[in-house]
Scaffold this motif. Structure first.
Motif, PDB file in Angstrom:
ATOM      1  N   UNK A   1       0.769  -1.238   0.000  1.00 41.28           N
ATOM      2  CA  UNK A   1       0.000   0.000   0.000  1.00 41.28           C
ATOM      3  C   UNK A   1       0.795   1.280   0.000  1.00 41.28           C
ATOM      4  N   UNK A   2       2.130   1.205   0.126  1.00 35.48           N
ATOM      5  CA  UNK A   2       2.937   2.425   0.191  1.00 35.48           C
ATOM      6  C   UNK A   2       3.003   3.088  -1.174  1.00 35.48           C
ATOM      7  N   UNK A   3       2.545   4.316  -1.280  1.00 39.85           N
ATOM      8  CA  UNK A   3       2.452   4.991  -2.570  1.00 39.85           C
ATOM      9  C   UNK A   3       3.567   6.029  -2.718  1.00 39.85           C
ATOM     10  N   UNK A   4       4.073   6.215  -3.936  1.00 36.56           N
ATOM     11  CA  UNK A   4       5.138   7.196  -4.182  1.00 36.56           C
ATOM     12  C   UNK A   4       4.733   8.605  -3.748  1.00 36.56           C
ATOM     13  N   UNK A   5       5.646   9.290  -3.101  1.00 37.78           N
ATOM     14  CA  UNK A   5       5.368  10.616  -2.545  1.00 37.78           C
ATOM     15  C   UNK A   5       6.581  11.518  -2.702  1.00 37.78           C
TER      16      UNK A   5
ATOM     17  N   UNK B   1       2.711   6.609  -9.290  1.00 37.51           N
ATOM     18  CA  UNK B   1       4.117   6.446  -9.662  1.00 37.51           C
ATOM     19  C   UNK B   1       4.874   7.710  -9.294  1.00 37.51           C
ATOM     20  N   UNK B   2       6.198   7.589  -9.201  1.00 39.54           N
ATOM     21  CA  UNK B   2       6.998   8.771  -8.913  1.00 39.54           C
ATOM     22  C   UNK B   2       6.961   9.756 -10.072  1.00 39.54           C
ATOM     23  N   UNK B   3       6.890   9.266 -11.280  1.00 39.16           N
ATOM     24  CA  UNK B   3       6.795  10.164 -12.424  1.00 39.16           C
ATOM     25  C   UNK B   3       5.542  11.030 -12.332  1.00 39.16           C
ATOM     26  N   UNK B   4       4.424  10.413 -11.976  1.00 34.78           N
ATOM     27  CA  UNK B   4       3.179  11.163 -11.830  1.00 34.78           C
ATOM     28  C   UNK B   4       3.268  12.138 -10.657  1.00 34.78           C
ATOM     29  N   UNK B   5       3.899  11.704  -9.582  1.00 35.06           N
ATOM     30  CA  UNK B   5       4.037  12.581  -8.413  1.00 35.06           C
ATOM     31  C   UNK B   5       4.891  13.806  -8.745  1.00 35.06           C
TER      32      UNK B   5
ATOM     33  N   UNK C   1      12.406  10.372   6.756  1.00 36.16           N
ATOM     34  CA  UNK C   1      11.584   9.486   7.581  1.00 36.16           C
ATOM     35  C   UNK C   1      10.541  10.279   8.374  1.00 36.16           C
ATOM     36  N   UNK C   2      10.957  11.406   8.920  1.00 37.65           N
ATOM     37  CA  UNK C   2      10.025  12.236   9.671  1.00 37.65           C
ATOM     38  C   UNK C   2       8.914  12.757   8.763  1.00 37.65           C
ATOM     39  N   UNK C   3       9.281  13.211   7.573  1.00 36.67           N
ATOM     40  CA  UNK C   3       8.273  13.685   6.632  1.00 36.67           C
ATOM     41  C   UNK C   3       7.347  12.552   6.197  1.00 36.67           C
ATOM     42  N   UNK C   4       7.914  11.380   5.939  1.00 36.41           N
ATOM     43  CA  UNK C   4       7.091  10.247   5.518  1.00 36.41           C
ATOM     44  C   UNK C   4       6.051   9.905   6.572  1.00 36.41           C
TER      45      UNK C   4
END
Length: 679
Positions: free
Chosen positions: A192-196, A238-242, A362-365
């Protein structure tokens, strides 16, 4: 004080109460696992630890695996990777736990065969009996776990019996790295982890006033846009879309903390912060010099990436953490959970150089995961890290040496730097070790400076003072911290003092070194590098020495400056005494990296501050050395073992940087004062 207690000694003392809380497993499938309370960031620590375990257990190296331990609060100050301290602090405890495991395995075999335990020996991941019988460690694992009191002494081997330690060994993870099997944070498949990615301010520490994500949310694959303290996060399939959606977010930014400041302003503040020299005695000759060092990005090859899954009652975070316990506490506070409810999984990192002491990604995530209500995989782009990440602070140095009749009478070094952020756990560790740290101002910086900075030469009355300018910028410990600045300036001054006094630079140093072991290192580098050999016009040799972490290193380089616009280091020779070199091949790689750092810092790599923003944004304009800049000839000479391991990860940077500067000065007939030279 540094001669009695250095930073590594203090950190070892702080970790001593929990140093033996190690987990070593011998499994029924034949694997041997040491859970390592440090992080592997390319320094080869897992290979060195595997060698120590295999040697002490008489196991096959291929049977040993070194997984990284998650954050373990019970370790207190014994889970921090830094200060060239890992081998120094782990070598003894890891040998002890492996020896204890071997004693239990031997006892289990003795009980099975009804033989005296003292008659048995170990080899090849097995216990061997005098009559030819053997039992693999895998077959003995269950019985050995039940042994409470071993029938043989659980003491480490004497050095003469070590078979692997001290032998050049290739990395145990090399094939996994080059084939993609080794997993970094960006490779993890957390469900479930999505690119951000994060939209960041135009200046350092700018804040979000308001934002409009309408256009971004209309783009394909975009899953959400949320605000966090450092910017606006964009989640996508995807990271490209992000990244495309990131460019579509409209943000109104508030001011940053250093808006309007540029390099010249910072330099003026640094100069103003320095205390004055003592007045030179009447009729005494003196040599003065000033040096400037630019801001420098850590720029590890792997960009910062972290995975976070924050729920109402718990959180899990995966990232390369040099200080996982500090990160765990900070993340818990940020998402409103107790520390015990936050699990930090430490994963390998693709380079660090001090960068991963901080856990920005990590803090931001975790903040994004909580705000969005779903797991995320957050990535900092290279631009993010260069412009908004941690960096080595800019510094200004004033040095004065007085001399008479060919002797140095006094040596004064005044250092002013932008304040270094040390909020990564080292200060607490030093306090635990009994080091007194003033509770206000730059107390910890002064203690760190005192524990790490010393001049290894007899130069009369010697004083070194640090002043810090408290600008609110993202600074941090960069490989070798103060030594990369202070000792580089010192070693340039040694060359200039030798020239002023009409002495050979190496002979000048040799006559003033106070440690016989250091003299041996200097002699080895000078001899191996053929110091003083004739060089064509525009080419020259440079030399420098550094001692820290209970280790010593000398570096000799040759440089070709016939093309003034593209000076090239053509040869580098390193000699070092690191006590016991557990893996000489790993050390060669460390020192090769240090030489590349020295070439970069001296000749070409730095960051500009322009009106509150970092000008550079990638390797395209942050000119770190490439393969084409590496010296075609490179040698490492390690002195014979002389005790337990010393520190080596940061040891080579100051000497390499200064050797390049000294070679450049000799080749060009100039005296560079601002670094990098091409900036």
């Amino acid at each position: 004080m540094p001669d009695i207690l250095d930073l590594g000694d203090a950190m070892i003392l702080a970790g001593l109460p929990t140093s033996h809380l190690l987990s070593l497993q011998v499994n029924m499938d034949g694997s041997i696992l040491l859970e390592l309370p440090r992080v592997e960031v390319g320094q080869g620590l897992t290979t060195a630890m595997a060698m120590v375990v295999a040697d002490e257990l008489d196991a096959n190296l291929g049977d040993v695996q070194i997984p990284l331990a998650p954050a373990r609060p019970e370790l207190l100050f014994n889970q921090l990777t830094g200060a060239s301290n890992s081998m120094r602090s782990l070598y003894g405890p890891v040998r002890d736990v492996a020896a204890a495991a071997r004693a239990r395995l031997v006892t289990a075999a003795a009980n099975r065969w009804q033989l005296p335990a003292g008659s048995l020996r170990t080899a090849g991941s097995a216990v061997l009996a005098p009559d030819g019988r053997s039992a693999t460690y895998a077959s003995l694992a269950v019985d050995a776990a039940a042994v409470l009191v071993p029938a043989v002494a659980a003491t480490p081997k004497p050095p003469a019996q070590q078979q692997l330690v001290g032998r050049p060994t290739s990395r145990i993870d090399a094939r996994d790295i080059v084939t993609g099997k080794a997993k970094y944070a960006g490779d993890l498949a957390v469900p479930g982890a999505v690119p951000t990615v994060v939209v960041r301010p135009p200046t350092i520490n700018g804040t979000v006033r308001s934002f409009d994500a309408t256009a971004a949310l209309a783009l394909p694959g975009v899953l959400g846009v949320v605000q966090i303290p450092t910017g606006v996060a964009v989640l996508a399939e995807t990271f490209d879309q992000a990244l495309k959606a990131k460019a579509a977010v409209q943000v109104s930014w508030g001011p940053g903390t250093v808006d309007g400041l540029s390099d010249a302003d910072v330099r003026a503040q640094l100069k103003a912060a320095q205390p004055p020299f003592l007045i030179p005695p009447l009729l005494t000759l003196h040599l003065d010099a000033e040096f400037d060092f630019a801001f420098v990005s850590h720029a590890p090859m792997e960009v910062l990436t972290a995975v976070a899954d924050v729920r109402a009652d718990r959180a899990e975070v995966w990232f390369a953490a040099q200080s996982p316990l500090v990160a765990q506490a900070a993340i818990a506070a940020a998402v409103g959970l107790p520390v015990a409810a936050v699990t930090v999984h430490v994963v390998r990192g693709g380079g660090s150089f001090g960068r991963r002491l901080f856990f920005d990604a990590a803090l931001e995530a975790a903040q994004v995961s909580k705000a969005a209500g779903r797991p995320v995989k957050l990535m900092w782009t290279r631009n993010d890290d260069v412009r908004h990440g941690r960096m080595r602070p800019a510094s200004h140095h004033r040095v004065r040496a007085t001399h008479a009749l060919g002797q140095v009478l006094t040596y004064e070094h005044r250092v002013a730097t932008v304040k270094t952020d040390f909020r990564h756990g080292v200060g607490d560790a030093l306090t635990a070790a009994g080091v007194s740290i003033p509770p206000v101002g730059d107390g910890f910086s002064q203690v760190f400076f005192t524990l790490t900075q010393k001049v290894p030469y007899a130069l009369g009355v010697n004083t070194q003072l640090l002043a810090e300018v408290p600008l609110e910028m993202h600074t941090g410990s960069w490989r070798s911290v103060y030594s990369g600045l202070v000792r580089t300036a010192d070693e340039i001054m040694m060359d200039e003092l030798a020239r002023t006094l009409g002495q050979d630079p190496v002979a000048f140093r040799r006559a003033r070194l106070t440690d016989p072991g250091a003299v041996a290192v200097l002699d080895q580098a000078a001899q191996a590098g053929r110091w003083g050999r004739p060089m064509p016009p525009g080419q020259a040799q440079g030399f420098a020495f550094h001692s820290e972490h209970r280790s010593s290193l000398a570096c000799l380089v040759e440089i070709d400056c016939t093309d003034a616009a593209a000076p090239r280091v053509t040869k580098a020779v390193v000699a070092a005494d690191v006590g016991l070199a557990v893996n000489p091949r790993g050390l060669e790689a460390q020192f090769m990296g240090a030489v590349m750092d020295g070439i970069s810092l001296t000749l070409q790599a730095g960051l500009h501050l322009d009106n509150g923003a970092i000008r550079e944004g990638s390797y395209a304009d942050f000119h770190y050395a490439r393969q084409r800049h590496s010296p075609p000839a490179f040698e490492v000479h390690l002195l014979p073992p002389s005790g337990d391991p010393g520190g080596a990860g940061e040891l080579g940077v100051p000497a390499a940087a200064a050797a390049v500067a000294n070679a450049y000065a000799r080749a060009t007939g100039t005296s560079p004062r601002s670094f990098p030279i091409s900036f």
